[in-house]
Design a protein around this motif. Structure first.
Motif, short mmCIF file in Angstrom:
data_model
loop_
_atom_site.label_atom_id
_atom_site.label_comp_id
_atom_site.label_asym_id
_atom_site.label_seq_id
_atom_site.Cartn_x
_atom_site.Cartn_y
_atom_site.Cartn_z
N VAL A 6 0.85 -1.17 0.00
CA VAL A 6 0.00 0.00 0.00
C VAL A 6 0.90 1.24 0.00
CG1 VAL A 6 -1.73 1.27 1.30
CG2 VAL A 6 -1.81 -1.21 1.20
N ALA A 7 0.70 2.07 -1.00
CA ALA A 7 1.58 3.23 -1.12
C ALA A 7 1.41 4.15 0.07
CB ALA A 7 1.25 4.00 -2.39
N ASP A 9 1.92 7.79 1.69
CA ASP A 9 2.04 9.16 1.26
C ASP A 9 3.05 9.92 2.11
OD1 ASP A 9 1.42 11.26 -0.32
OD2 ASP A 9 -0.18 11.99 0.97
N ARG A 10 2.99 9.67 3.41
CA ARG A 10 3.82 10.44 4.32
C ARG A 10 5.00 9.59 4.76
NH1 ARG A 10 -1.18 13.20 5.61
NH2 ARG A 10 -2.62 11.56 5.12
N ARG A 425 3.56 1.96 9.22
CA ARG A 425 2.11 2.17 9.32
C ARG A 425 1.62 2.04 10.76
NH1 ARG A 425 -1.34 -0.80 5.00
NH2 ARG A 425 -0.43 -2.63 5.99
N SER A 427 3.37 2.68 13.40
CA SER A 427 3.78 3.89 14.11
C SER A 427 2.86 5.05 13.77
CB SER A 427 5.22 4.27 13.74
OG SER A 427 6.06 3.17 13.96
N ALA A 428 2.50 5.16 12.48
CA ALA A 428 1.64 6.27 12.06
C ALA A 428 0.29 6.20 12.75
CB ALA A 428 1.48 6.25 10.54
N ILE A 429 -0.26 4.99 12.83
CA ILE A 429 -1.60 4.87 13.39
C ILE A 429 -1.58 5.13 14.90
CG2 ILE A 429 -1.82 2.45 14.08
CD1 ILE A 429 -4.24 3.07 11.75
N GLY A 431 0.47 7.31 16.20
CA GLY A 431 0.95 8.68 16.41
C GLY A 431 2.37 8.75 16.93
N GLN B 11 -4.03 4.15 -7.82
CA GLN B 11 -2.65 3.72 -7.55
C GLN B 11 -2.12 3.17 -8.86
OE1 GLN B 11 -2.29 0.96 -4.34
NE2 GLN B 11 -1.91 2.59 -2.87
N PHE B 48 -3.54 6.21 4.77
CA PHE B 48 -2.27 5.78 4.20
C PHE B 48 -2.24 5.97 2.69
CE2 PHE B 48 -2.21 3.02 8.05
CZ PHE B 48 -1.18 3.69 8.67
N VAL B 49 -3.42 5.94 2.07
CA VAL B 49 -3.52 6.12 0.63
C VAL B 49 -4.29 7.42 0.39
CG1 VAL B 49 -4.33 5.12 -1.53
CG2 VAL B 49 -3.61 3.63 0.34
N PRO B 50 -3.67 8.38 -0.29
CA PRO B 50 -4.36 9.66 -0.49
C PRO B 50 -5.56 9.52 -1.43
CG PRO B 50 -2.32 9.59 -1.74
CD PRO B 50 -2.36 8.33 -0.94
N PRO B 68 -2.94 9.78 9.78
CA PRO B 68 -3.58 8.56 10.27
C PRO B 68 -3.99 8.61 11.73
CG PRO B 68 -1.73 8.00 8.86
CD PRO B 68 -1.72 9.50 9.01
N ASN B 69 -3.13 9.13 12.61
CA ASN B 69 -3.50 9.08 14.02
C ASN B 69 -4.41 10.23 14.43
OD1 ASN B 69 -1.38 11.09 14.07
ND2 ASN B 69 -1.43 10.83 16.30
N PHE B 77 -3.24 -4.58 11.19
CA PHE B 77 -2.72 -4.97 9.88
C PHE B 77 -2.61 -6.48 9.76
CE2 PHE B 77 -0.86 -0.94 11.28
CZ PHE B 77 -1.39 -0.09 10.33
N PHE B 83 5.38 -4.33 18.38
CA PHE B 83 6.82 -4.11 18.33
C PHE B 83 7.51 -5.22 19.13
CE2 PHE B 83 5.19 0.25 17.80
CZ PHE B 83 5.78 0.54 16.58
N PRO B 98 1.94 7.59 22.97
CA PRO B 98 2.95 7.22 21.96
C PRO B 98 4.38 7.45 22.43
CG PRO B 98 1.63 9.10 21.24
CD PRO B 98 1.06 8.65 22.55
#
Lengths: 523, 230
Positions: A6-7, A9-10, A425, A427-429, A431, B11, B48-50, B68-69, B77, B83, B98
């Motif tokens: 999945v691409a 963006d950030r 991903r 980490s992004a979710i 924050g 995409q 995650f996908v614009p 996302p957050n 996922f 982790f 976080p």
């Protein structure tokens, strides 16, 4: 079904710090380069002794590369197809010259091959003429000592890329060893050998410490040594600058060529895997492989044993300056590690966030820019403003960190890419970003590699004899420089003691960092 | 509620349209052929996908470009949900803080969540020492403490055996029931749909179709869904 990747963006890692670090390194190199070019008297050109230095540099590097790689072929072949007790230890030992201080190895080689060394003692005992280690062949010998193990590891990687199906096939066809060599091993070598030759050649082009101790004189001076002499003895900055430019053009162009050829150096383990082989079971092959392995091990171990033996005898002879120098070396090594990590980690993060590998070139610039060229350049920059000798330690630390940077990036970037790919991903979710991303995710994930890179940097800095030789005043010395001074004063026992201390410090700092990185690390 | 207005996701050559509304407290299954874009749809919902075109609203707020957050949702996922270098407690705690600096109260919340997924005794364990089912429950405990109004699941249990997967689906159902969240789950298995989903989003032919009631749809599928279900 995963629908490919999945691409994203950030990018999770902020690239600003990485770009700043890269620009800082670039600026340090370019500043030195600019200074050197500004002082180089182009009209003066190169004198006959300068041309001799260029010729000697290229010739010894070519010779060292050829001898190292061609000696490495039978060693790697024997290691690839034999299983024996101590094989893993020997493969590890092949990595040791990388963190071994050059000056320590030179002392070991002198003890074995030197004027009153073990070899000459043996030759005299049976009435044969003695050999001299000084000059061209001594320089090549030392380079082979350092680079034959490296080449062996590279070739061993090549052997392990040979698919085992192919080995099974040749076993079924009952090919003779010579036929196997032509059918399987020669094509593989044709791919790996040029890269190994190029790498060793480039490494030997910027050789300084070996040439300083075993070379010298009009017939055995490298460009690097000529820079040092012009700077130190004649204080001819113009000539040092011209030579620096020559060195940069030569080493830089060769490094660029080598980039195309050099295989990815796997610094970590992975060479322990023994491939099942069904060929080469006959007695003659077995004896030959055994001899090759034994000779290679002796070639590496005997000089090291000499360092330890002579060092133990010499320890009581050491003057107090040795301890002061050891203290200086330790603090330089520790600071170099910190500087390296501050530069390398953000750079690795930045590179890992990008697709192409073009940025890694900046790290490799450090490899082609020679320490003495950078030292000369900064001397020219600092000289009008302040006393350059006040900056000796700072310059040494920065150069040490820069020299380790290419290796550190090669170690850090691949696991950084993996960590980003796996946890970006998540980490992004959650924050987790910015400094938190480093603290919570990246630093813990890369602990082992950070420890390894820090260990290499520490060992390289501890044993470094480069800029410090250029800048140091009589009161200041690192341990390698102190050793050279003791050797220059023919206090060989004291030098041997210092060599043992230096050896222990280099291996020690590597061991502490490497183990520290892996201690209680979770997979 | 989450509203997708004339959304277009691209995409490369891939294009998918979506225009529908998801209600709070409902459970949605996303089904469709491989490569139809099920994961991509979830990636777009989550940021995650614009979006190539269209807008996305949560209640009245435009979240089309939110990070996302910063969206009112969390996601599990297919893999890498934990982790490995952090303890179970820390992994769950990340849902609240976080930076891992938990207050005593937050720590208690985490411990409560762990006891609700029957992992009280594993707080200090590292994920690598747990079974696949236990690892899934750790991730679900984090979903619990995050308490986001929308939970997205991208086949997180695909690697588990059938019995364990059913058990996990039940834990998921309890979890979203406790937080009152809406759930969107990608799945391959029609039996999963029957077990857990209220409604079905069928993804196929460059379109994510609007949700339809699950039971009715599965009992009497339209031709293209029938072709997929076989």
């Amino acid at each position: 079904m995963a629908q490919g990747a999945v691409a994203i963006d950030r990018t999770a890692i902020n690239s600003k710090t990485g770009i700043s670090a890269a620009l800082f390194v670039l600026a340090l190199i370019l500043l030195a380069l600019g200074a050197v070019i500004s002082r180089a008297e182009v009209g003066a050109g190169l004198g006959p002794s300068d041309w001799a230095a260029v010729r000697f540099t290229v010739l010894q590097a070519a010779c060292s590369a050829v001898v190292s790689v061609f000696l490495a072929i039978p060693v790697a072949r024997a290691l690839a197809r034999r299983r024996f007790i101590g094989r893993a230890a020997l493969v590890t030992l092949l990595g040791a010259p990388f963190i071994l201080p050059v000056i320590v190895a030179v002392l070991g080689l002198l003890a074995v091959f030197g004027r009153s060394g073990w070899l000459n003692a043996a030759l005299e005992a049976v009435g044969l003429p003695t050999v001299s280690i000084y000059g061209f062949h001594g320089v090549v010998l030392a380079h082979v000592f350092f680079n034959m193990p490296l080449a062996t590891r590279l070739l061993l990687q090549g052997w392990q890329t040979v698919p085992s199906e192919r080995l099974r096939l040749v076993a079924q066809l009952r090919l003779t060893p010579r036929a196997i060599f032509r059918a399987v091993e020669l094509p593989m070598l044709a791919q790996v050998v040029p890269g190994a030759l190029a790498l060793v050649f480039v490494i030997c082009l910027t050789s300084f410490a070996v040439a300083l101790t075993l070379g010298g004189g009009p017939r055995a001076t490298t460009i690097e040594l000529a820079i040092y002499q012009a700077f130190r003895f004649d204080f001819d900055l113009g000539r040092a600058a011209v030579l620096s430019v020559v060195q940069l053009v030569l080493a830089g162009s060769m490094a660029l060529i080598a980039l195309w050829l050099v295989p990815v150096v796997r610094v970590g383990g992975g060479l322990d895997r023994v491939m099942p082989r069904w060929d080469a079971r006959s007695g003659l092959q077995l004896v030959m492989d055994g001899c090759v392995i034994a000779l290679a091990a002796l070639f590496l171990l005997v000089p090291l044993a000499a360092v330890i033996w002579r060092g133990l005898l010499g320890l009581p002879q050491m003057p107090a300056e040795v301890y002061a120098a050891a203290g200086t070396s330790i603090s330089i090594a520790v600071t170099s590690i910190l500087v390296l990590l501050v530069l390398a980690l953000p750079m690795a993060g930045w590179i890992a966030g990008r697709k192409g590998g073009a940025v890694e070139t900046i790290g490799l610039l450090g490899l082609s820019a020679s320490p003495l060229m950078i030292g000369t350049g900064w001397f020219i920059v600092i000289n009008p403003i302040a006393d350059p000798f006040d900056f000796t330690l700072l310059v040494t630390i920065l150069v040490n960190a820069m020299m380790a940077l290419p290796f550190a990036l090669r170690i850090l970037v691949p696991p950084m890419r993996d960590a980003v790919a796996q946890y970006e991903r998540l980490s992004a979710i959650l924050g987790i970003s910015g400094w938190r991303l480093w603290r919570v995710v990246l630093l813990p994930r890369l602990r082992a590699q950070i420890g390894f890179a820090a260990g290499l940097t520490g060992a390289l800095s501890m044993g470094d004899l480069g800029v410090i030789a250029l800048f140091a005043d009589p009161e200041q010395a690192t341990l390698p420089l102190q050793m050279v001074r003791l050797m220059g004063a023919y206090r060989m026992d004291a030098a041997a003691g210092a060599a043992l201390v230096l050896l222990a410090l280099s291996l020690g700092i590597f061991w502490i960092c490497d183990k520290g990185g892996r201690w209680r690390a979770e997979a | 509620m989450l509203k997708l207005e004339d959304v277009l996701i691209t995409q490369g050559d891939f294009r998918m349209q979506a225009d529908f509304t998801l209600e709070v407290g409902r459970k949605y299954a996303v089904i469709g052929p491989s490569g139809a874009g099920k994961s991509t749809l979830l990636g777009a919902l989550c940021g995650f996908v614009p979006l190539a075109a269209g807008r996305m609203y949560w209640e009245e707020r435009d979240i089309s470009n939110a990070a996302p957050n910063a969206r009112p949702m969390t996601m599990l996922f297919q893999d890498n949900n934990l982790f490995p270098h952090l303890s179970v407690l820390q992994n769950v705690g990340l849902g609240l803080r976080p930076d891992l600096r938990l207050t005593a109260q937050e720590r208690e919340t985490v411990e409560n969540a762990l006891s609700r997924v029957d992992l009280s005794n594993f707080a200090t364990a590292k994920p690598g020492t747990l079974s696949g089912g236990q690892q899934s429950r750790v991730a679900l405990a984090r979903v619990l403490v995050q308490a986001r109004p929308l939970v997205l699941l991208d086949e997180p249990f695909a690697a588990l055996g059938p019995a364990l997967r059913n058990e996990m689906l039940d834990v998921v159902r309890d979890t979203v029931a406790q937080t009152g969240a809406a759930m969107v789950m990608v799945t391959h298995a029609p039996e999963d749909v029957r077990r857990i989903a209220d409604e079905v989003i069928f993804v196929e032919g460059g379109r994510a179709h609007a949700p339809r009631p699950a039971a009715a749809l599965m009992d009497d599928p339209p031709p293209e869904l029938r072709a997929y279900l076989g």
